[in-house]
Design a protein around this motif. Structure first.
Motif, PDB file in Angstrom:
ATOM      1  N   LEU A  77       0.456 -14.193  -8.988  1.00  0.00           N
ATOM      2  CA  LEU A  77       1.447 -14.367  -7.933  1.00  0.00           C
ATOM      3  C   LEU A  77       2.140 -15.730  -8.001  1.00  0.00           C
ATOM      4  N   PRO A  78       1.417 -16.862  -8.176  1.00  0.00           N
ATOM      5  CA  PRO A  78       2.127 -18.155  -8.228  1.00  0.00           C
ATOM      6  C   PRO A  78       3.184 -18.198  -9.338  1.00  0.00           C
ATOM      7  N   ALA A  79       2.829 -17.701 -10.528  1.00  0.00           N
ATOM      8  CA  ALA A  79       3.799 -17.718 -11.633  1.00  0.00           C
ATOM      9  C   ALA A  79       5.006 -16.855 -11.315  1.00  0.00           C
ATOM     10  N   ASP A  80       4.798 -15.716 -10.639  1.00  0.00           N
ATOM     11  CA  ASP A  80       5.919 -14.844 -10.301  1.00  0.00           C
ATOM     12  C   ASP A  80       6.836 -15.488  -9.272  1.00  0.00           C
ATOM     13  N   ILE A  81       6.271 -16.242  -8.344  1.00  0.00           N
ATOM     14  CA  ILE A  81       7.106 -16.940  -7.354  1.00  0.00           C
ATOM     15  C   ILE A  81       7.912 -18.038  -8.048  1.00  0.00           C
ATOM     16  N   VAL A  82       7.275 -18.772  -8.956  1.00  0.00           N
ATOM     17  CA  VAL A  82       7.990 -19.812  -9.706  1.00  0.00           C
ATOM     18  C   VAL A  82       9.152 -19.188 -10.483  1.00  0.00           C
ATOM     19  N   LEU A  83       8.888 -18.064 -11.144  1.00  0.00           N
ATOM     20  CA  LEU A  83       9.937 -17.402 -11.907  1.00  0.00           C
ATOM     21  C   LEU A  83      11.060 -16.930 -10.987  1.00  0.00           C
ATOM     22  N   ALA A  84      10.710 -16.322  -9.858  1.00  0.00           N
ATOM     23  CA  ALA A  84      11.729 -15.796  -8.948  1.00  0.00           C
ATOM     24  C   ALA A  84      12.647 -16.908  -8.454  1.00  0.00           C
ATOM     25  N   ARG A  85      12.081 -18.076  -8.125  1.00  0.00           N
ATOM     26  CA  ARG A  85      12.926 -19.198  -7.690  1.00  0.00           C
ATOM     27  C   ARG A  85      13.788 -19.707  -8.843  1.00  0.00           C
ATOM     28  N   SER A  86      13.215 -19.785 -10.039  1.00  0.00           N
ATOM     29  CA  SER A  86      13.966 -20.317 -11.184  1.00  0.00           C
ATOM     30  C   SER A  86      15.126 -19.410 -11.574  1.00  0.00           C
ATOM     31  N   ILE A  87      14.890 -18.112 -11.501  1.00  0.00           N
ATOM     32  CA  ILE A  87      15.922 -17.168 -11.962  1.00  0.00           C
ATOM     33  C   ILE A  87      16.950 -16.873 -10.879  1.00  0.00           C
ATOM     34  N   ARG A 118      -0.429  -6.231  -5.744  1.00  0.00           N
ATOM     35  CA  ARG A 118      -0.602  -7.651  -5.508  1.00  0.00           C
ATOM     36  C   ARG A 118      -1.725  -8.184  -6.401  1.00  0.00           C
ATOM     37  N   ASP A 119      -1.390  -9.164  -7.229  1.00  0.00           N
ATOM     38  CA  ASP A 119      -2.346  -9.811  -8.124  1.00  0.00           C
ATOM     39  C   ASP A 119      -2.323 -11.301  -7.810  1.00  0.00           C
ATOM     40  N   GLY A 149       5.352  -7.462  -5.986  1.00  0.00           N
ATOM     41  CA  GLY A 149       5.854  -7.171  -4.655  1.00  0.00           C
ATOM     42  C   GLY A 149       6.814  -8.205  -4.129  1.00  0.00           C
ATOM     43  N   LEU A 150       7.646  -8.789  -4.991  1.00  0.00           N
ATOM     44  CA  LEU A 150       8.676  -9.716  -4.556  1.00  0.00           C
ATOM     45  C   LEU A 150       9.902  -9.512  -5.432  1.00  0.00           C
ATOM     46  N   TYR A 151      11.056  -9.987  -4.947  1.00  0.00           N
ATOM     47  CA  TYR A 151      12.293  -9.754  -5.685  1.00  0.00           C
ATOM     48  C   TYR A 151      13.335 -10.789  -5.307  1.00  0.00           C
ATOM     49  N   VAL A 152      14.350 -10.900  -6.192  1.00  0.00           N
ATOM     50  CA  VAL A 152      15.552 -11.682  -5.925  1.00  0.00           C
ATOM     51  C   VAL A 152      16.728 -10.745  -6.155  1.00  0.00           C
ATOM     52  N   LEU A 153      17.635 -10.672  -5.186  1.00  0.00           N
ATOM     53  CA  LEU A 153      18.737  -9.713  -5.259  1.00  0.00           C
ATOM     54  C   LEU A 153      20.044 -10.410  -4.894  1.00  0.00           C
ATOM     55  N   SER A 154      21.074 -10.179  -5.701  1.00  0.00           N
ATOM     56  CA  SER A 154      22.409 -10.705  -5.411  1.00  0.00           C
ATOM     57  C   SER A 154      23.429  -9.587  -5.649  1.00  0.00           C
ATOM     58  N   ALA A 166       0.845  -1.203   0.000  1.00  0.00           N
ATOM     59  CA  ALA A 166       0.000   0.000   0.000  1.00  0.00           C
ATOM     60  C   ALA A 166       0.875   1.245   0.000  1.00  0.00           C
ATOM     61  N   GLY A 167       0.629   2.126  -0.924  1.00  0.00           N
ATOM     62  CA  GLY A 167       1.369   3.377  -1.012  1.00  0.00           C
ATOM     63  C   GLY A 167       2.675   3.284  -1.780  1.00  0.00           C
ATOM     64  N   ILE A 168       3.066   2.096  -2.254  1.00  0.00           N
ATOM     65  CA  ILE A 168       4.297   1.945  -3.035  1.00  0.00           C
ATOM     66  C   ILE A 168       3.920   1.918  -4.513  1.00  0.00           C
ATOM     67  N   GLU A 169       4.225   2.982  -5.200  1.00  0.00           N
ATOM     68  CA  GLU A 169       3.815   3.127  -6.595  1.00  0.00           C
ATOM     69  C   GLU A 169       4.562   2.142  -7.473  1.00  0.00           C
ATOM     70  N   GLY A 170       3.837   1.555  -8.437  1.00  0.00           N
ATOM     71  CA  GLY A 170       4.447   0.637  -9.379  1.00  0.00           C
ATOM     72  C   GLY A 170       4.355  -0.817  -8.977  1.00  0.00           C
TER      73      GLY A 170
END
Length: 596
Positions: free
Chosen positions: A147-157, A142-143, A181-186, A135-139
């Motif tokens: 969401l399931p596909a985005d989590i699968v992608l985040a783990r795969s990548i 939550r869909d 609203g999720l990310y992978v960072l290295s 809430a309040g974070i532009e861009g």
């Protein structure tokens, strides 16, 4: 006195020499000194001009190195983006991912304000927040449907993000940021909560410039220089949007660490023994300038750069890119420029008359020239010999650089840059021969990749791997016509340009190459078996296969380099995924279970 026949009295100059030899020698010496001094002053001026051109050639060499670095970063970023879109568009990968217990656990935890899930293959954590946290974070939004596909992608990548982050000696940050609203960072940031990092992402150009239709062409974006507060250093970032079904799903982001990586490249390209300037600038097509001073990047203009010349550079950036290289001068100060490859960047450096003169004078007075006044003839001959050799070295160096810039040093094939040039020349020739008609040119492209090449390096060593690359290059040459051009565009990746070939013809050529490689593999296996070297074969006896993707214009797409390369590359990956050692010339090709 009686005159003796056959002898003459000395007269004129000869008489003077005999009467006053010291005076004549002194006058001749002074005349020679004056002549040499005049020639020396003239030569000093000429040396400053030569030094200016030498700096221009040195700048060209540095630009080649910078272009190689920027191109490498772009290729890595495009690979991550293409992989992300492939995962989102692949029903089979989505089904397999959703069956993973880790993904199921992450879906259950995704309603928490802060949640995390382990990445695949020990990759970085997948971090996120819930709808309340967004809430309040532009861009970000939550869909639940995506969401399931985005989590699968985040783990795969996740493991690919880690590998990309560690690919260079300078470890730069790499991330995949999902609009869900999720990310992978290295490298990971355990000190920063997920919600705080998402809020920061929403304010940064590398994410915002892909939102709200600001990047309709879905191009890679090079963000303006900004300062990382934690490290207090300037950073430039490349980012690319990720789309699925025409909908923005996130972005892959990669920091380019110019403060050390590009500055190291700029500092390592010296070709002359003279002192080189330690300050450079990078100018993009938008007029943004970045400076490199003593190996560090800064947005502040160094005092040595003339502000009026820099204003001229900003105003004429587009024209300078078309010119490629040259210099502008004002009041004895020079701004040298060199277009970096086919990018939107120009490399700049500066000098002035006083610096050029001092550099030339140091070369003159550090040489044995003063002592050589006593042997002017030797000095002149030696000077001519030295000048001839210096210019010969410059010409040879320029020729070698031209060859290196257009060919692969290992295989002797064209490199990616030369491949693109020949592609454009092919289209221009087709347009001329077509008499200006609007008919689409017929051209085909092959993308070829040696299967399991890493295993060759791991088992037999890199020297054997290099030999395999050379063998494959020879097979390409033998199985292509003289009008068809092979090139090495990556580590074990090759390409071939087939002018005038339609899709069927190109597929037949690809199959001929594949069979030739397969025949070499059979011969290699037979030779290794016959000599008893199956466990440790000679490099020439190593068996390998190749996968090939085929694309043609106008059957698949318009005759554009990137479009044909993309189609051929996609089909190469299809060949890899369907079992390797095959040719794929259409997207709908089914997998042969027997060959798989």
């Amino acid at each position: 006195m009686q005159h003796t026949p056959g002898r003459t009295r000395p007269h004129g100059f000869s008489s003077m020499v005999m009467k006053r030899p010291h005076l004549v020698v002194t006058v001749c010496f002074l005349a020679a000194m004056a002549l040499v001094s005049g020639l020396g002053l003239r030569q000093l001026y000429q040396m400053t001009r030569n030094d200016l051109h030498s700096r221009q050639r040195d700048l060209e060499v540095r630009a080649v190195g910078v272009d190689a670095l920027i191109s490498a970063e772009r290729r890595r970023l495009l690979f991550l983006r293409d992989y992300a879109e492939h995962v989102l568009a692949s029903p089979s990968q989505q089904r397999a991912g959703l069956q993973d217990p880790v993904v199921q656990a992450a879906l259950r935890d995704s309603d928490k304000l802060t949640w995390e899930a382990p990445g695949a293959m020990d990759g970085p954590l997948v971090l996120g927040t819930n709808a309340q946290g967004l809430a309040g974070i532009e861009g970000f939004h939550r869909d639940a449907a995506t969401l399931p596909a985005d989590i699968v992608l985040a783990r795969s990548i996740s493991p690919l993000v880690a590998i990309s982050q560690q690919a260079d000696a300078v470890q730069s940050a790499v991330a995949y940021i999902s609009a869900n609203g999720l990310y992978v960072l290295s490298p990971e940031r355990p000190d920063a909560p997920a919600r705080d990092l998402l809020r920061r992402f929403s304010t940064m150009p590398y994410y915002r410039l892909h939102l709200f239709g600001q990047n309709p062409r879905r191009d890679i974006v090079w963000t303006p220089i900004y300062t990382e507060t934690k490290k207090s250093e300037a950073i430039a970032t490349l980012s690319a949007p990720v789309y699925a079904n025409g909908r923005f799903r996130g972005a892959v982001v990669m920091d380019v660490a110019p403060s050390r990586l590009l500055a190291l490249q700029l500092a390592s390209a010296n070709l002359t023994e003279d002192e080189e300037p330690a300050e450079f600038g990078l100018l993009n097509k938008n007029g943004d300038l970045v400076y490199f001073v003593d190996g560090k990047i800064t947005a502040q203009r160094p005092a040595s750069f003339d502000p009026d010349l820099l204003d001229m550079a900003r105003a004429q950036a587009a024209a300078w890119m078309q010119r490629g290289q040259g210099y502008a001068q004002r009041g004895g100060r020079y701004l040298l420029f060199q277009h970096v490859g086919d990018s939107h960047w120009i490399l700049l450096t500066n000098t002035d008359d006083s610096e050029l003169t001092l550099a030339a004078a140091r070369r003159v007075f550090s040489s044995p020239l003063i002592v050589a006044w006593l042997a002017i003839a030797v000095l002149l001959v030696g000077t001519l010999f030295i000048v001839k050799n210096i210019f010969g070295q410059y010409v040879d160096a320029s020729s070698r650089l031209e060859t290196l810039a257009r060919s692969d040093p290992l295989t002797g094939l064209a490199n990616r840059r030369r491949f693109l040039e020949v592609f454009n020349e092919t289209l221009e020739r087709a347009a001329r021969e077509g008499g200006g008609e609007a008919a689409a040119p017929v051209v085909a492209m092959l993308m070829l990749d040696i299967d399991f090449f890493k295993r060759v390096n791991d088992r037999f060593g890199h020297a054997a791997g290099d030999r395999v690359l050379v063998i494959f290059a020879d097979i390409l040459r033998k199985n292509l016509r003289s009008a068809e051009m092979p090139a090495r565009v990556g580590g074990e990746e090759f390409a071939a340009l087939l002018p005038g070939a339609d899709l069927a013809t190109a597929a037949a050529v690809a199959e001929r190459i594949r069979r030739a490689v397969e025949a070499h593999a059979a011969d290699s296996a037979h030779a290794a078996s016959a000599t008893g070297e199956a466990q440790n074969p000679d490099a020439d006896a190593i068996a390998f296969t190749v996968s090939i993707g085929v694309a043609a214009s106008p059957a698949d797409c318009p005759a554009h380099y990137e479009a044909l390369m993309s189609v051929a590359d996609r089909r190469l990956y299809a060949a890899k995924e369907s079992g390797r050692n095959r040719v794929v010339a259409e997207d709908s090709r089914s997998i042969d279970p027997a060959r798989a």
